[in-house]
Design a protein around this motif. Structure first.
Motif, PDB file in Angstrom:
ATOM      1  N   PRO A  59      -9.723  -3.386  11.042  1.00 41.35           N
ATOM      2  CA  PRO A  59      -8.958  -2.247  11.566  1.00 41.35           C
ATOM      3  C   PRO A  59      -8.865  -1.122  10.537  1.00 41.35           C
ATOM      4  CG  PRO A  59      -7.868  -4.310  12.103  1.00 41.35           C
ATOM      5  CD  PRO A  59      -8.997  -4.656  11.163  1.00 41.35           C
ATOM      6  N   ALA A  60      -8.933   0.102  11.011  1.00 40.76           N
ATOM      7  CA  ALA A  60      -8.951   1.260  10.119  1.00 40.76           C
ATOM      8  C   ALA A  60      -7.701   1.311   9.250  1.00 40.76           C
ATOM      9  CB  ALA A  60      -9.063   2.543  10.939  1.00 40.76           C
ATOM     10  N   ALA A  61      -7.873   1.859   8.041  1.00 42.71           N
ATOM     11  CA  ALA A  61      -6.760   1.924   7.089  1.00 42.71           C
ATOM     12  C   ALA A  61      -5.583   2.704   7.641  1.00 42.71           C
ATOM     13  CB  ALA A  61      -7.239   2.542   5.779  1.00 42.71           C
ATOM     14  N   MET A  62      -5.850   3.681   8.522  1.00 41.25           N
ATOM     15  CA  MET A  62      -4.739   4.486   9.042  1.00 41.25           C
ATOM     16  C   MET A  62      -3.733   3.640   9.813  1.00 41.25           C
ATOM     17  SD  MET A  62      -6.126   6.584  12.350  1.00 41.25           S
ATOM     18  CE  MET A  62      -7.449   7.415  11.492  1.00 41.25           C
ATOM     19  N   ILE A  63      -4.150   2.458  10.306  1.00 37.26           N
ATOM     20  CA  ILE A  63      -3.213   1.574  11.000  1.00 37.26           C
ATOM     21  C   ILE A  63      -2.137   1.116  10.028  1.00 37.26           C
ATOM     22  CG2 ILE A  63      -2.980  -0.595  12.251  1.00 37.26           C
ATOM     23  CD1 ILE A  63      -4.502   1.555  13.788  1.00 37.26           C
ATOM     24  N   ARG A  64      -2.572   0.555   8.903  1.00 39.51           N
ATOM     25  CA  ARG A  64      -1.615   0.086   7.893  1.00 39.51           C
ATOM     26  C   ARG A  64      -0.793   1.240   7.342  1.00 39.51           C
ATOM     27  NH1 ARG A  64      -6.442  -2.179   6.519  1.00 39.51           N
ATOM     28  NH2 ARG A  64      -6.667  -0.877   4.655  1.00 39.51           N
ATOM     29  N   VAL A  65      -1.460   2.351   7.099  1.00 40.22           N
ATOM     30  CA  VAL A  65      -0.791   3.511   6.510  1.00 40.22           C
ATOM     31  C   VAL A  65       0.314   4.023   7.422  1.00 40.22           C
ATOM     32  CG1 VAL A  65      -1.112   5.936   5.898  1.00 40.22           C
ATOM     33  CG2 VAL A  65      -2.734   4.213   5.091  1.00 40.22           C
ATOM     34  N   THR A  66       0.018   4.145   8.718  1.00 44.83           N
ATOM     35  CA  THR A  66       1.007   4.696   9.639  1.00 44.83           C
ATOM     36  C   THR A  66       2.223   3.791   9.747  1.00 44.83           C
ATOM     37  OG1 THR A  66      -0.779   5.733  10.902  1.00 44.83           O
ATOM     38  CG2 THR A  66       1.367   5.596  11.969  1.00 44.83           C
ATOM     39  N   GLU A  67       2.013   2.491   9.877  1.00 49.06           N
ATOM     40  CA  GLU A  67       3.169   1.584   9.922  1.00 49.06           C
ATOM     41  C   GLU A  67       3.956   1.663   8.623  1.00 49.06           C
ATOM     42  OE1 GLU A  67       4.320  -3.166  10.122  1.00 49.06           O
ATOM     43  OE2 GLU A  67       2.422  -2.515  11.019  1.00 49.06           O
ATOM     44  N   ARG A  68       3.265   1.687   7.502  1.00 51.82           N
ATOM     45  CA  ARG A  68       3.952   1.761   6.212  1.00 51.82           C
ATOM     46  C   ARG A  68       4.785   3.035   6.101  1.00 51.82           C
ATOM     47  NH1 ARG A  68      -0.274   0.561   2.969  1.00 51.82           N
ATOM     48  NH2 ARG A  68      -0.788   2.698   2.410  1.00 51.82           N
ATOM     49  N   ASN A  69       4.250   4.159   6.601  1.00 53.33           N
ATOM     50  CA  ASN A  69       4.987   5.419   6.512  1.00 53.33           C
ATOM     51  C   ASN A  69       6.219   5.432   7.414  1.00 53.33           C
ATOM     52  OD1 ASN A  69       3.187   6.447   4.652  1.00 53.33           O
ATOM     53  ND2 ASN A  69       1.933   7.485   6.183  1.00 53.33           N
ATOM     54  N   VAL A  70       6.098   4.860   8.610  1.00 50.29           N
ATOM     55  CA  VAL A  70       7.256   4.793   9.500  1.00 50.29           C
ATOM     56  C   VAL A  70       8.337   3.920   8.885  1.00 50.29           C
ATOM     57  CG1 VAL A  70       8.093   4.096  11.772  1.00 50.29           C
ATOM     58  CG2 VAL A  70       5.877   5.245  11.564  1.00 50.29           C
ATOM     59  N   ARG A  71       7.948   2.786   8.331  1.00 44.55           N
ATOM     60  CA  ARG A  71       8.927   1.907   7.692  1.00 44.55           C
ATOM     61  C   ARG A  71       9.585   2.598   6.499  1.00 44.55           C
ATOM     62  NH1 ARG A  71       8.866  -3.595   8.987  1.00 44.55           N
ATOM     63  NH2 ARG A  71       7.132  -4.304  10.309  1.00 44.55           N
ATOM     64  N   ALA A  72       8.789   3.369   5.728  1.00 46.95           N
ATOM     65  CA  ALA A  72       9.353   4.071   4.578  1.00 46.95           C
ATOM     66  C   ALA A  72      10.353   5.131   5.009  1.00 46.95           C
ATOM     67  CB  ALA A  72       8.233   4.707   3.761  1.00 46.95           C
ATOM     68  N   ALA A  73      10.093   5.771   6.137  1.00 43.36           N
ATOM     69  CA  ALA A  73      10.976   6.845   6.603  1.00 43.36           C
ATOM     70  C   ALA A  73      12.253   6.311   7.232  1.00 43.36           C
ATOM     71  CB  ALA A  73      10.227   7.720   7.611  1.00 43.36           C
ATOM     72  N   TYR A  74      12.128   5.242   8.026  1.00 45.06           N
ATOM     73  CA  TYR A  74      13.264   4.791   8.831  1.00 45.06           C
ATOM     74  C   TYR A  74      13.770   3.402   8.466  1.00 45.06           C
ATOM     75  CZ  TYR A  74      11.571   8.630  11.747  1.00 45.06           C
ATOM     76  OH  TYR A  74      11.153   9.859  12.195  1.00 45.06           O
ATOM     77  N   GLY A  75      13.097   2.768   7.504  1.00 40.34           N
ATOM     78  CA  GLY A  75      13.497   1.426   7.121  1.00 40.34           C
ATOM     79  C   GLY A  75      12.914   0.382   8.058  1.00 40.34           C
ATOM     80  N   ASP A  76      12.951  -0.869   7.602  1.00 43.43           N
ATOM     81  CA  ASP A  76      12.421  -1.946   8.436  1.00 43.43           C
ATOM     82  C   ASP A  76      13.199  -2.086   9.733  1.00 43.43           C
ATOM     83  OD1 ASP A  76      10.530  -2.483   6.505  1.00 43.43           O
ATOM     84  OD2 ASP A  76      11.652  -4.129   5.596  1.00 43.43           O
ATOM     85  N   ALA A  77      14.509  -1.853   9.661  1.00 43.01           N
ATOM     86  CA  ALA A  77      15.320  -1.959  10.881  1.00 43.01           C
ATOM     87  C   ALA A  77      14.936  -0.871  11.879  1.00 43.01           C
ATOM     88  CB  ALA A  77      16.802  -1.865  10.537  1.00 43.01           C
ATOM     89  N   GLY A  78      14.652   0.328  11.367  1.00 38.48           N
ATOM     90  CA  GLY A  78      14.225   1.411  12.248  1.00 38.48           C
ATOM     91  C   GLY A  78      12.888   1.116  12.895  1.00 38.48           C
ATOM     92  N   TRP A  79      11.962   0.562  12.113  1.00 37.23           N
ATOM     93  CA  TRP A  79      10.669   0.174  12.676  1.00 37.23           C
ATOM     94  C   TRP A  79      10.840  -0.850  13.790  1.00 37.23           C
ATOM     95  CZ3 TRP A  79       5.580   1.035  13.085  1.00 37.23           C
ATOM     96  CH2 TRP A  79       4.772  -0.017  13.530  1.00 37.23           C
ATOM     97  N   GLU A  80      11.646  -1.884  13.536  1.00 36.10           N
ATOM     98  CA  GLU A  80      11.838  -2.924  14.541  1.00 36.10           C
ATOM     99  C   GLU A  80      12.519  -2.371  15.788  1.00 36.10           C
ATOM    100  OE1 GLU A  80      10.471  -5.732  14.483  1.00 36.10           O
ATOM    101  OE2 GLU A  80       9.768  -5.670  12.403  1.00 36.10           O
TER     102      GLU A  80
END
Length: 506
Positions: A306-327
């Protein structure tokens, strides 16, 4: 049959007659030595045959026989016998800034049905167009690919009238990486007055790289030539691209983006963040159409790996909103998923593609600009879309179709084929809207497709049937808004990195 000779600033050229359209292919607009800024080609006096596509820009799969200096060419399709100056569509191809070329887009059908003059261009790719060596004392300039595109725009502005085009009615357009190029080009002082409107299909949220990232990439690539860094200026292309590939594999997990190339905020060629230029009203007189595909991320999820942007996008959302926000986001996407929808993919598509484009639309509208936002929901009966749905590039396949057939893509090595009645219906509507935008600056009558403005955020859906939905409704919109307010981070920028590119234009 050959056309009559047409004058250009460098010399006369002849093309070929294709029914009601004249085609001029492989027209040289510039030449360039490695890591040097493009310059005008040598002038000629005898008519130059422009009857076949020019050399591809060096890229993976086209390195052994590549011709570096002469890859900067463009292609023109113009209706024969036009009785007035016609609007011009100048298209910049995608391909992650490392692949592609104007030869993948035959503009004869669009030219005839506009009527309009269609232009596709080549620009330097990969390290030849985007490796920033200027600050390392090994190159003459930065952002060479952007300078290539500017040279093509200058050529069109100076010459297109001789081909029946109106130099004051040029639409800058592009898809994927090409859309990023369009957004960056549109904001440059050097481009002012040379285009009238802009169309960007599937541009990522952040369309610019930082100079620090570009320097890091350059240092890493130069380190691959540790015995003699200056050798990079003369090594065979396969060796150069191999070194870049090695660096790219490492960068995928070591940087905030997982990507290598793209336009760079260098302070010279690109002096300002493009989003800021749209936001301050500098481009309020430029009509803007921003489009995306419903399932943008499916193609990247299904790539191997899978393209790196998949990991990057999830990582950025988690960084912005926290793991609880991602979930919380993922739970809402699961609860509201269509029967055929992957909630994870939908969340990533919104984060990386749809929401950032809506954010740019809001900036342009708030500054007084006319802007339209669309989403392509139709699944073309052509691979990879037949198996993956309306993923990245589905709209582009329909835009360039020669109804009733999809066209072959020689550089991507993808065959076209017959279209279904549904393909023809959606593609015809999409092409008509694009040609109307190119001609008038408005893609449809206001009653059918209102423009985007504060309090009213219409999203046009290209599907069966074409329809309009409000962008700012639904549980997903609300939860993004709540998380953004809680975090104090702007919604679209929270979910995307500062450095963004895309993998393939399809």
């Amino acid at each position: 049959m050959l056309t009559n000779a047409v004058s250009t600033t460098r010399g006369p050229i002849v093309g070929v007659e294709q029914g009601a359209v004249r085609a001029f292919k492989g027209v040289p607009f510039a030449i360039a030595r490695r890591f040097a800024k493009a310059t005008p080609p040598h002038a000629w006096t005898e008519p130059h045959r422009c009857t076949a596509y020019g050399a591809f820009a060096p890229q993976p799969g086209h390195l052994d026989d590549a011709i570096e200096e002469s890859c900067l060419s463009l292609n023109i399709w113009t209706p024969a016998g036009a009785d007035r100056p016609l609007p011009v569509l100048l298209f910049i191809h995608g391909g992650a800034f490392v692949t592609g070329g104007g030869a993948d887009y035959d503009g004869a059908f669009l030219a005839a049905h506009g009527p309009a003059v269609i232009v596709t261009i080549n620009y330097r790719l990969g390290p030849l167009g985007f490796l920033q060596l200027h600050r390392h004392g090994l190159g003459e300039a930065n952002n060479l690919a952007i300078s290539d595109a500017l040279a093509a725009l200058d050529w069109v502005h100076a010459n297109i009238a001789n081909f029946g085009g109106d130099p004051d009615a040029v639409t800058l357009s592009g898809q994927s990486a090409g859309a990023s190029m369009v957004i960056a080009l549109a904001t440059l002082p050097q481009a002012r007055g040379k285009f009238a409107r802009a169309l960007a299909l599937s541009a990522p949220g952040r369309n610019i790289m930082s100079a620090d990232h570009a320097d890091d990439v350059a240092r890493r690539v130069l380190a691959e030539f540790e015995r003699d860094a200056s050798a990079i200026a003369s090594v065979p292309l396969p060796q150069l691209f191999s070194a870049v590939e090695k660096v790219g594999r490492r960068l995928a997990d070591e940087t905030a983006s997982g990507t290598v190339f793209g336009p760079v905020l260098d302070g010279t060629v690109i002096p300002r963040e493009p989003g800021d230029v749209f936001a301050d009203g500098s481009l309020r007189d430029i009509p803007l159409w921003l489009g995306s595909c419903r399932d943008e991320m499916v193609m990247f999820l299904k790539s191997t790996p899978p393209a790196a942007m998949i990991r990057v996008t999830e990582r950025n959302v988690r960084a912005a909103y926290g793991d609880a926000g991602w979930e919380r986001l993922l739970a809402y996407y699961r609860a509201t998923a269509r029967v055929d929808e992957d909630p994870y993919e939908a969340l990533l598509s919104d984060a990386f593609w749809h929401r950032p484009m809506a954010d740019l639309a809001r900036h342009h509208a708030a500054a007084g600009g006319a802007v339209w936002l669309s989403r392509f929901d139709h699944r073309p009966a052509l691979e990879p879309f037949l198996s993956q749905g309306p993923t990245h590039g589905a709209d582009n396949a329909c835009l360039w179709a020669h109804l009733p057939d999809f066209i072959d893509r020689p550089i991507l090595k993808r065959e076209g084929g017959p279209m279904t009645p549904a393909d023809i219906d959606v593609a015809a509507r999409f092409q008509a809207s694009v040609l109307r935008f190119v001609t008038t600056g408005v893609p449809d009558v206001a009653e059918a497709w209102p423009w985007f403005e504060a309090g009213k955020e219409p999203l046009a859906i290209f599907g069966q049937p074409f329809h309009i939905v409000p962008l700012n409704e639904g549980a997903r919109f609300r939860v993004w808004g709540e998380l953004s307010r809680q975090s104090g981070v702007p919604q679209a920028r929270a979910a995307t990195s500062r450095i963004s590119t895309m993998r393939s234009d399809s």
